[in-house]
Design a protein around this motif. Sequence first.
Motif, short mmCIF file in Angstrom:
data_model
loop_
_atom_site.label_atom_id
_atom_site.label_comp_id
_atom_site.label_asym_id
_atom_site.label_seq_id
_atom_site.Cartn_x
_atom_site.Cartn_y
_atom_site.Cartn_z
N UNK A 1 22.66 20.50 56.64
CA UNK A 1 21.70 19.56 56.04
C UNK A 1 20.52 19.29 56.96
N UNK A 2 19.47 18.77 56.35
CA UNK A 2 18.39 18.10 57.10
C UNK A 2 18.83 16.66 57.26
N UNK A 3 18.90 16.17 58.47
CA UNK A 3 19.21 14.75 58.69
C UNK A 3 17.99 14.11 59.33
N UNK A 4 17.49 13.07 58.64
CA UNK A 4 16.28 12.38 59.13
C UNK A 4 16.70 11.04 59.71
N UNK A 5 16.38 10.80 60.98
CA UNK A 5 16.65 9.50 61.62
C UNK A 5 15.32 8.75 61.72
N UNK A 6 15.24 7.58 61.03
CA UNK A 6 14.03 6.78 61.16
C UNK A 6 14.19 5.82 62.33
N UNK A 7 13.23 5.85 63.23
CA UNK A 7 13.33 5.10 64.50
C UNK A 7 12.23 4.06 64.58
N UNK A 8 12.53 2.89 65.18
CA UNK A 8 11.54 1.82 65.28
C UNK A 8 10.42 2.20 66.26
N UNK A 9 9.49 1.28 66.42
CA UNK A 9 8.37 1.52 67.33
C UNK A 9 7.08 0.94 66.80
N UNK A 10 7.20 0.32 65.59
CA UNK A 10 6.02 -0.28 64.96
C UNK A 10 4.93 0.80 64.79
N UNK A 11 3.76 0.65 65.40
CA UNK A 11 2.70 1.65 65.19
C UNK A 11 2.54 2.60 66.38
N UNK A 12 3.55 2.66 67.26
CA UNK A 12 3.49 3.58 68.40
C UNK A 12 4.70 4.50 68.35
N UNK A 13 4.55 5.70 68.95
CA UNK A 13 5.59 6.72 68.81
C UNK A 13 6.49 6.90 70.03
N UNK A 14 6.37 6.02 71.04
CA UNK A 14 7.13 6.22 72.29
C UNK A 14 8.63 6.36 72.05
N UNK A 15 9.20 5.44 71.32
CA UNK A 15 10.66 5.42 71.15
C UNK A 15 11.14 6.67 70.39
N UNK A 16 10.41 7.05 69.35
CA UNK A 16 10.78 8.22 68.56
C UNK A 16 10.61 9.50 69.38
N UNK A 17 9.49 9.59 70.09
CA UNK A 17 9.23 10.79 70.89
C UNK A 17 10.27 10.92 72.00
N UNK A 18 10.54 9.83 72.70
CA UNK A 18 11.51 9.88 73.80
C UNK A 18 12.91 10.21 73.31
N UNK A 19 13.34 9.53 72.26
CA UNK A 19 14.70 9.77 71.74
C UNK A 19 14.79 11.14 71.07
N UNK A 20 13.70 11.56 70.43
CA UNK A 20 13.69 12.88 69.78
C UNK A 20 13.85 13.99 70.79
N UNK A 21 13.16 13.88 71.92
CA UNK A 21 13.29 14.89 72.97
C UNK A 21 14.68 14.84 73.60
N UNK A 22 15.09 13.60 73.95
CA UNK A 22 16.40 13.45 74.63
C UNK A 22 17.55 13.85 73.71
N UNK A 23 17.35 13.65 72.40
CA UNK A 23 18.43 13.97 71.45
C UNK A 23 18.32 15.39 70.90
N UNK A 24 17.30 16.11 71.31
CA UNK A 24 17.14 17.50 70.87
C UNK A 24 16.78 17.62 69.39
N UNK A 25 15.96 16.67 68.92
CA UNK A 25 15.54 16.76 67.51
C UNK A 25 14.68 18.02 67.31
N UNK A 26 14.79 18.61 66.13
CA UNK A 26 14.02 19.83 65.85
C UNK A 26 12.59 19.50 65.39
#
Length: 376
Positions: free
Chosen positions: A172-197
């Motif tokens: 499946x495609x699994x989409x994780x929506x991550x907080x951060x309001x209008x900035x991408x730090x949390x998503x970018x950091x967790x995406x890299x650390x979690x190996x998101x595609x």
Amino acid sequence: MSKIRRIGILTAGGDCPGLNAAVRGVGKAALGRYGIEVVGIRDGFLGLIRNRTMPLDKTALSGILTVGGTILGTSRVKPHRMEEDGKIRDVRDLIVKNCEKNGLDALVCIGGGGTHMNAHRLAEKGLDIVTMPKTIDNDVALTDTSFGFDTALGIATEAIDRLHSTAHSHHRIIIAEIMGHRAGWLTLGAGIAGGADVILIPEIPYEVEKIARAIRRRSEGGSPFSIVAVAEGALSREEAARFKAAKQRKSKATTDADREQAKAELTELDHQHAGSTLRLSSRLEQLTGLESRVTILGYVQRGGAPSAVDRLLATRLGSVCAELVHQRVFGVMVAARGEQAHPVPIKDVADKRKEVPPDHPWLQCARAVGTCLGDE
Ligand code: F6P
């Protein structure tokens, strides 16, 4: 100059792990090193308006280092635009009076961008204030980081780790929506650390077709599953264009009516943005032929005990905050700079947002390892 004898501490905006560690850091240093009495203000700036306080003595400060949330409570009220009984009032003069009534020589305000705006507006009324950067979003300007971010980064990363299991089991495609309001730090950091595609952040408007193409390529290459880390504020190119046009209309507005119209338009666009992650999921299903499911991490990212990094950061900044108060250095935020902490003017922080710059090393490394950022 007279010695600072008594200060108030408040926590405002979204709660986060590390807030109590910060209150403890300021309080223990103020009490123990500088002999300054500490008063807890309840529920952010609302406590200053309603004159609701609690003692922050040695006992109250004991055992809170590892406790999530804030023992003081918090709120998002804006003293210069306090909404009550359908009316909007500027209640800053009442706050000044309540500070005098409580014998407060200074205020410590712990919060994110909105808190710094409120603090700046109260400093304009003559209050002596030192602030500290708090938010899981890591979007406070002029500081390397804010406490709350490291803990949330760990939570979001672990969630992505766990979502890999169901993604490859069900293809499946699994989409994780991550907080951060209008900035991408949390998503970018967790995406890299979690190996998101795929990692989608507000700073890089995305094209669904390009995301679908990357997912199809993975599938054709023998990996019929993908993890998509999407920031709650991530926008498609079309949405971003609509927001940009509305913001331009607001900045060019010359009359109150035009300003109100543009603000209403932006509010409507915000409402339309709700549910965009679910719409992205069904669109990707159509374009890739894979099933797609969404997990919204939400407030789990703001809960629980702070990480060791956040405890260390909050204590470090808290002790410097107490020192600045003792030295009567006011109108400043305690900014983290590497292993140091420096005072920076609150007016330079207020109402600004630290966004992910296009050439940031995190973006470069994500692209280098083949992560799709929705723009190529
Ligand atoms: O600022 C922290 C934060 O968690 C953001 O990431 C999120 O968009 C917002 O707070 C949610 O606000 P509230 O707690 O008022 O729902």
